[in-house]
Design a protein around this motif. Structure first.
Motif, PDB file in Angstrom:
ATOM      1  N   SER A 142       0.812  -1.223   0.000  1.00  0.00           N
ATOM      2  CA  SER A 142       0.000   0.000   0.000  1.00  0.00           C
ATOM      3  C   SER A 142       0.843   1.270   0.000  1.00  0.00           C
ATOM      4  N   LEU A 143       2.166   1.140   0.008  1.00  0.00           N
ATOM      5  CA  LEU A 143       3.039   2.323   0.058  1.00  0.00           C
ATOM      6  C   LEU A 143       2.893   3.178  -1.197  1.00  0.00           C
ATOM      7  N   GLY A 144       3.088   4.468  -0.977  1.00  0.00           N
ATOM      8  CA  GLY A 144       3.107   5.408  -2.099  1.00  0.00           C
ATOM      9  C   GLY A 144       4.529   5.683  -2.540  1.00  0.00           C
ATOM     10  N   THR A 145       4.740   6.853  -3.070  1.00  0.00           N
ATOM     11  CA  THR A 145       6.070   7.202  -3.597  1.00  0.00           C
ATOM     12  C   THR A 145       6.740   8.338  -2.832  1.00  0.00           C
ATOM     13  N   GLY A 146       6.208   8.692  -1.654  1.00  0.00           N
ATOM     14  CA  GLY A 146       6.770   9.783  -0.868  1.00  0.00           C
ATOM     15  C   GLY A 146       8.051   9.389  -0.159  1.00  0.00           C
ATOM     16  N   SER A 147       8.662  10.363   0.493  1.00  0.00           N
ATOM     17  CA  SER A 147       9.935  10.122   1.192  1.00  0.00           C
ATOM     18  C   SER A 147       9.748   9.190   2.384  1.00  0.00           C
ATOM     19  N   PHE A 148       8.622   9.365   3.091  1.00  0.00           N
ATOM     20  CA  PHE A 148       8.354   8.477   4.227  1.00  0.00           C
ATOM     21  C   PHE A 148       8.184   7.036   3.756  1.00  0.00           C
ATOM     22  N   ASP A 149       7.486   6.850   2.635  1.00  0.00           N
ATOM     23  CA  ASP A 149       7.277   5.511   2.092  1.00  0.00           C
ATOM     24  C   ASP A 149       8.605   4.863   1.709  1.00  0.00           C
ATOM     25  N   GLU A 150       9.476   5.658   1.119  1.00  0.00           N
ATOM     26  CA  GLU A 150      10.783   5.126   0.724  1.00  0.00           C
ATOM     27  C   GLU A 150      11.607   4.731   1.948  1.00  0.00           C
ATOM     28  N   ALA A 151      11.464   5.500   3.040  1.00  0.00           N
ATOM     29  CA  ALA A 151      12.205   5.178   4.262  1.00  0.00           C
ATOM     30  C   ALA A 151      11.638   3.937   4.955  1.00  0.00           C
ATOM     31  N   ALA A 152      10.307   3.760   4.881  1.00  0.00           N
ATOM     32  CA  ALA A 152       9.658   2.637   5.571  1.00  0.00           C
ATOM     33  C   ALA A 152       9.809   1.332   4.804  1.00  0.00           C
ATOM     34  N   ALA A 153       9.956   1.406   3.490  1.00  0.00           N
ATOM     35  CA  ALA A 153       9.954   0.206   2.644  1.00  0.00           C
ATOM     36  C   ALA A 153      10.994  -0.838   3.053  1.00  0.00           C
ATOM     37  N   PRO A 154      12.284  -0.492   3.313  1.00  0.00           N
ATOM     38  CA  PRO A 154      13.264  -1.528   3.688  1.00  0.00           C
ATOM     39  C   PRO A 154      12.884  -2.263   4.974  1.00  0.00           C
TER      40      PRO A 154
ATOM     41  N   LEU B 143      19.083 -10.234  -0.570  1.00  0.00           N
ATOM     42  CA  LEU B 143      17.721 -10.609  -0.958  1.00  0.00           C
ATOM     43  C   LEU B 143      17.253  -9.851  -2.195  1.00  0.00           C
ATOM     44  N   TYR B 144      17.498  -8.534  -2.218  1.00  0.00           N
ATOM     45  CA  TYR B 144      16.979  -7.745  -3.341  1.00  0.00           C
ATOM     46  C   TYR B 144      18.008  -6.682  -3.746  1.00  0.00           C
ATOM     47  N   SER B 145      17.960  -6.334  -5.023  1.00  0.00           N
ATOM     48  CA  SER B 145      18.873  -5.299  -5.522  1.00  0.00           C
ATOM     49  C   SER B 145      18.256  -3.918  -5.411  1.00  0.00           C
ATOM     50  N   LYS B 146      16.929  -3.830  -5.488  1.00  0.00           N
ATOM     51  CA  LYS B 146      16.241  -2.542  -5.329  1.00  0.00           C
ATOM     52  C   LYS B 146      14.784  -2.764  -4.959  1.00  0.00           C
ATOM     53  N   ILE B 147      14.205  -1.712  -4.356  1.00  0.00           N
ATOM     54  CA  ILE B 147      12.788  -1.700  -4.014  1.00  0.00           C
ATOM     55  C   ILE B 147      12.071  -0.807  -5.015  1.00  0.00           C
ATOM     56  N   ILE B 148      11.019  -1.351  -5.587  1.00  0.00           N
ATOM     57  CA  ILE B 148      10.289  -0.614  -6.633  1.00  0.00           C
ATOM     58  C   ILE B 148       8.957  -0.142  -6.049  1.00  0.00           C
ATOM     59  N   LEU B 149       8.825   1.185  -5.862  1.00  0.00           N
ATOM     60  CA  LEU B 149       7.592   1.780  -5.355  1.00  0.00           C
ATOM     61  C   LEU B 149       6.911   2.542  -6.482  1.00  0.00           C
ATOM     62  N   GLU B 150       5.723   2.094  -6.819  1.00  0.00           N
ATOM     63  CA  GLU B 150       4.991   2.730  -7.907  1.00  0.00           C
ATOM     64  C   GLU B 150       3.603   3.193  -7.481  1.00  0.00           C
ATOM     65  N   GLY B 151       3.321   3.144  -6.174  1.00  0.00           N
ATOM     66  CA  GLY B 151       1.992   3.515  -5.698  1.00  0.00           C
ATOM     67  C   GLY B 151       1.008   2.386  -5.856  1.00  0.00           C
ATOM     68  N   ALA B 152       1.123   1.637  -6.928  1.00  0.00           N
ATOM     69  CA  ALA B 152       0.311   0.440  -7.167  1.00  0.00           C
ATOM     70  C   ALA B 152       1.219  -0.573  -7.845  1.00  0.00           C
TER      71      ALA B 152
END
Length: 448
Positions: free
Chosen positions: A56-68, A121-130
């Protein structure tokens, strides 16, 4: 948030409630063992919430920080859950302790490696909002080791479940563990497909794992309650278990609704208005459930003219106040549901009947002088005038007695409305009703 994500979180919350009920409701000797079940539920919640939050994450700075952190929660939560489930099933066996400790250590190693260097585990996290996902790295071996860990752990878990089923003497416990084994095999297969095989190619379906496993854990909790597999002795456990059962039924309904809605209208998620309407309708149905049950019982009792619905009659008589018994009201109730033309009470030289019964004073006097039976409740009326009995439509007379055998009154039964004669089963059931009436009169006289 997608509708299915709400279901995943709801199942996770119910899993925790069920585990808490099991822990705090168990006896002291069983409580340490049930802590493994609670730890498995905690792991399932971490796994489920992390997945839903990440997707459910979006593309904001907080979302990018929470994703890992959420990615770590997804994989660490699953490790905790599976290792704790194995310990819950196998800890009482020496081999089970060895395997549990082995998998716990292996799980700790995987957790430490992932926490220290997530790039394995992963090379990158892809956040696209959906359609959020991670680019899983297969070359460094962690993901393969992670998959092997789960496959081998679940294989060992199933072996210990089979061993426990074969060496459990209690048939009810066997049924409960068999249910859990079948559920784990099915959900293990689904989790393997949607949470191990598909994520490198399609990440949006990883919610299937926590949802199905959470439902399996809830199902096992219901088996524990149904088959008395653990002695749950806390007084408040009934309330908590009732909440879990009702909310689980509600979630199953919503899941079915989601599937039907998506299939019919080709829409992945129902609108807020549709969901709100569903909540309102469910609330209305739950409110009307007692009325529906009462109507069903009344209808069943009335239309079963060839037999007596003894359970319904006893239930209704049991809630009547003993202090002031309304004999006329009970007379009408019994005549309808026991299927007689009338049922009259002759207590303290007074006749009570809801319906008109043509019993002459002369015959009533003779009935009052009938000797009490040596055994049972039925009085001998064969020596009474046949013509008077026929005119009064009297088929049987029973005596109501106290626990000490004191005669408290008589019940006079009219003719059966659906049978020409009563069989042995009918007589036994009516005798139970007569005995209950005697107990009610005796209790009322004591209280007054």
């Amino acid at each position: 948030m997608h509708f299915v994500y709400i279901l995943v979180i709801a199942v996770a919350v119910l899993t925790i409630l069920a585990a808490l009920a099991l822990v705090f409701g168990s006896s002291k000797s069983e409580k340490p063992h049930t802590l493994w079940f609670l730890l498995a539920a905690i792991g399932e919640v971490i796994w489920a919430v992390s997945i839903v939050w990440f997707l459910s994450l979006g593309t904001g700075s907080f979302d990018e920080a929470a994703a890992p952190w959420l990615v770590k929660g997804i994989y660490i939560g699953a490790l905790v859950m599976d290792a704790a489930l194995l310990a819950y099933i196998s800890w009482r066996y020496k081999a089970g302790k060895c395997f549990s400790v082995l998998f716990i250590i292996a799980g700790i190693v995987l957790v430490a490696l992932l926490s220290y260097d997530p790039s394995i585990l992963y090379s990158k996290i892809i956040l696209e909002g959906a359609g959020n996902s991670i680019d899983i790295v297969m070359g460094r071996g962690f993901y393969i080791a992670y998959a092997v860990y789960f496959c081998s752990l679940n294989f060992v878990l199933c072996l210990f479940m089979i061993y426990r089923i074969r060496h459990t003497a209690n048939k009810k416990s066997k049924k409960g563990f068999m249910f859990f084994l079948i559920g784990l095999m099915m959900t293990g297969l689904l989790s393997g497909v949607f949470d191990l095989v598909l994520p490198p190619f399609r990440y949006d379906l990883i919610w299937v794992g926590p949802l199905t496993i959470g439902l399996t854990i809830l199902g096992f909790y219901f088996s524990i309650l149904k088959y008395k597999m653990v002695s749950l002795n806390s007084s408040w456990l009934r309330v908590l278990s009732s909440m879990v059962i009702i909310l689980s039924a509600f979630i199953v309904y919503l899941l079915i609704f989601q599937l039907v809605f998506s299939a019919l209208f080709k829409v992945p998620n129902p609108s807020v208005q549709v969901l709100l309407l569903n909540f309102i309708m469910i609330a209305i149905v739950i409110t009307l459930v007692p009325a529906f049950i009462e109507i069903r019982d009344i209808t069943k009792s009335l239309i079963m003219t060839k037999q007596i619905d003894l359970a319904y009659i006893v239930k209704k008589l049991s809630v009547i106040s003993r202090k002031k018994i309304d004999y006329k009201e009970i007379s009408g109730f019994l005549s309808e549901h026991a299927h007689f033309s009338y049922v009259a009470f002759f207590v303290k030289d007074k006749l009570y009947a809801a319906d008109d019964c043509k019993i002459s004073t002369e015959l009533l006097t003779k009935i009052s002088k009938l000797p009490a039976p040596t055994h049972g409740v039925w009085q001998n009326i064969t020596h009474l005038d046949v013509g008077q009995l026929k005119d009064s439509e009297i088929s049987r007379v029973a005596v109501m007695t106290s626990a000490s055998g004191e005669v408290l009154g008589q019940m006079i039964f009219g003719k059966p409305v659906s049978k020409s004669a009563l069989d042995h089963k009918d007589l036994v059931e009516i005798a139970m009703i007569v005995s209950l009436m005697g107990t009610m009169i005796e209790d009322g006289s004591r209280k007054s």
